[in-house]
Design a protein around this motif. Sequence first.
Motif, short mmCIF file in Angstrom:
data_model
loop_
_atom_site.label_atom_id
_atom_site.label_comp_id
_atom_site.label_asym_id
_atom_site.label_seq_id
_atom_site.Cartn_x
_atom_site.Cartn_y
_atom_site.Cartn_z
N ASP A 1 4.09 -10.44 0.95
CA ASP A 1 2.68 -9.89 1.27
C ASP A 1 1.67 -10.17 0.33
O ASP A 1 0.64 -10.39 0.46
N ALA A 2 2.16 -10.18 -1.10
CA ALA A 2 1.08 -10.24 -2.02
C ALA A 2 0.63 -11.88 -1.96
O ALA A 2 -0.70 -12.05 -2.26
N GLU A 23 -1.54 -12.49 0.67
CA GLU A 23 -3.07 -11.59 0.55
C GLU A 23 -3.91 -12.55 -0.57
O GLU A 23 -5.07 -12.55 -0.12
N ASP A 26 -3.26 -4.88 7.37
CA ASP A 26 -2.28 -5.46 7.53
C ASP A 26 -1.29 -5.81 6.16
O ASP A 26 -0.05 -6.03 6.28
N SER A 27 -1.96 -5.81 5.09
CA SER A 27 -1.37 -6.37 4.00
C SER A 27 -1.13 -4.76 3.05
O SER A 27 -2.00 -4.19 2.85
N LYS A 28 0.39 -4.74 3.11
CA LYS A 28 0.63 -3.33 2.26
C LYS A 28 0.35 -3.48 0.84
O LYS A 28 -0.22 -2.32 0.29
N ALA A 29 0.11 -4.79 0.35
CA ALA A 29 -0.40 -4.97 -1.09
C ALA A 29 -1.98 -4.45 -1.32
O ALA A 29 -2.37 -3.80 -2.06
N MET A 30 -2.60 -4.91 -0.11
CA MET A 30 -3.96 -4.51 -0.22
C MET A 30 -4.24 -3.09 0.14
O MET A 30 -5.09 -2.39 -0.57
N ALA A 42 -2.45 -0.66 -0.72
CA ALA A 42 -2.25 -0.06 -2.24
C ALA A 42 -3.21 -0.37 -3.46
O ALA A 42 -3.45 0.48 -3.69
N ILE A 43 -3.87 -1.52 -3.20
CA ILE A 43 -4.94 -1.64 -4.02
C ILE A 43 -6.27 -0.79 -3.69
O ILE A 43 -6.73 -0.25 -4.68
N ARG A 67 -5.47 2.88 -4.53
CA ARG A 67 -5.44 2.80 -5.99
C ARG A 67 -6.87 3.02 -6.59
O ARG A 67 -7.48 3.80 -7.47
N MET A 109 0.03 -5.83 -7.90
CA MET A 109 -0.67 -5.33 -6.69
C MET A 109 0.08 -3.75 -6.24
O MET A 109 -0.73 -3.00 -5.97
N LYS A 138 -13.87 -8.57 -0.73
CA LYS A 138 -12.76 -9.29 -1.66
C LYS A 138 -13.02 -10.49 -2.36
O LYS A 138 -13.32 -11.26 -1.56
N GLU A 144 7.43 -7.56 -0.41
CA GLU A 144 6.60 -7.11 -1.38
C GLU A 144 6.00 -8.62 -1.91
O GLU A 144 4.67 -8.72 -1.94
#
Lengths: 120, 151
Positions: B85-86, B89, A8-12, A14-15, A18, B70, A105, B82
């Motif tokens: 979100d960061a 997280e 649900d986290s867009k940041a995660m 992406a990580i 990557r 991130m 994580k 963003e």
Amino acid sequence: MKILVVDDSKAMRAIVKRALSTLDRVAGATIIEAVDGKEALGVIEAESPDLVLSDWNMPEMTGIELLQALNEAGSAPTFGFVTSESTPEMHELAKTHGARFLVSKPFTPQALDQALAGAL
Amino acid sequence: MDISTVELDRIASDIWSAMLGLTLEPHYDAPVFPPDERVATGIVQITGDFEGAVTIQLTGAKAREVAAVMFAMEPDEIGDEEVSDAVGELANMTGGNVKSTMCGTCQLSLPSVTSGRDYQVSVPGTAVRDRIGMTQDGDLVVITLLMREDA
């Protein structure tokens, strides 16, 4: 190879994407995404990924609920968790339902690679 | 429940190092932001064998910087969504690791994020059990463990 990243986290997402992009083991793989277990069910049906990397704690449908639903449908692809929660109880539950690994994580690309080595 | 086993500084350092490639240093002064500083707070609640919450607070500028790392983008390309979100997280990972350290059967909530200037964060029925300040490149990062008072 097609890999579905569910978080649900867009940041995660992406990580994780990557980290995957640095691994020879999955070089050239197509990475697709879903924001929770519910969306992942539809994506899995439509895209038939070879591997699902899922968070555990998500709205709508959790990762373990997703895995249970896939098992009930008899269509579970290779499945692993990437989650910030990592108790022995969760490891056991994941294993019981057929998850191949649980990466905690924070993780490094090397830790993810090691988990994938035993699953792919 | 032995909360003395929870090392907030180690948990935070591991997360920032592995996921962001950033080093957190000890902060020896009071972990307090200036009232005029814009501060982002991420919070997750824990229920079950342990009842409480974990918060992470950082300046708005640092939150944007973290989000940029991130998302592998430049800070000026990062929007509020963003950033939220960061920070969420970061709270999720910090709370998840706290939970894993000390809980048998516990549930972790989804993260919530807020930001503003000169505000207090409280979770009714809980008290602060531990609060640490660390710095990243000179910017303060505060992590707080709250525990339900009757637990």
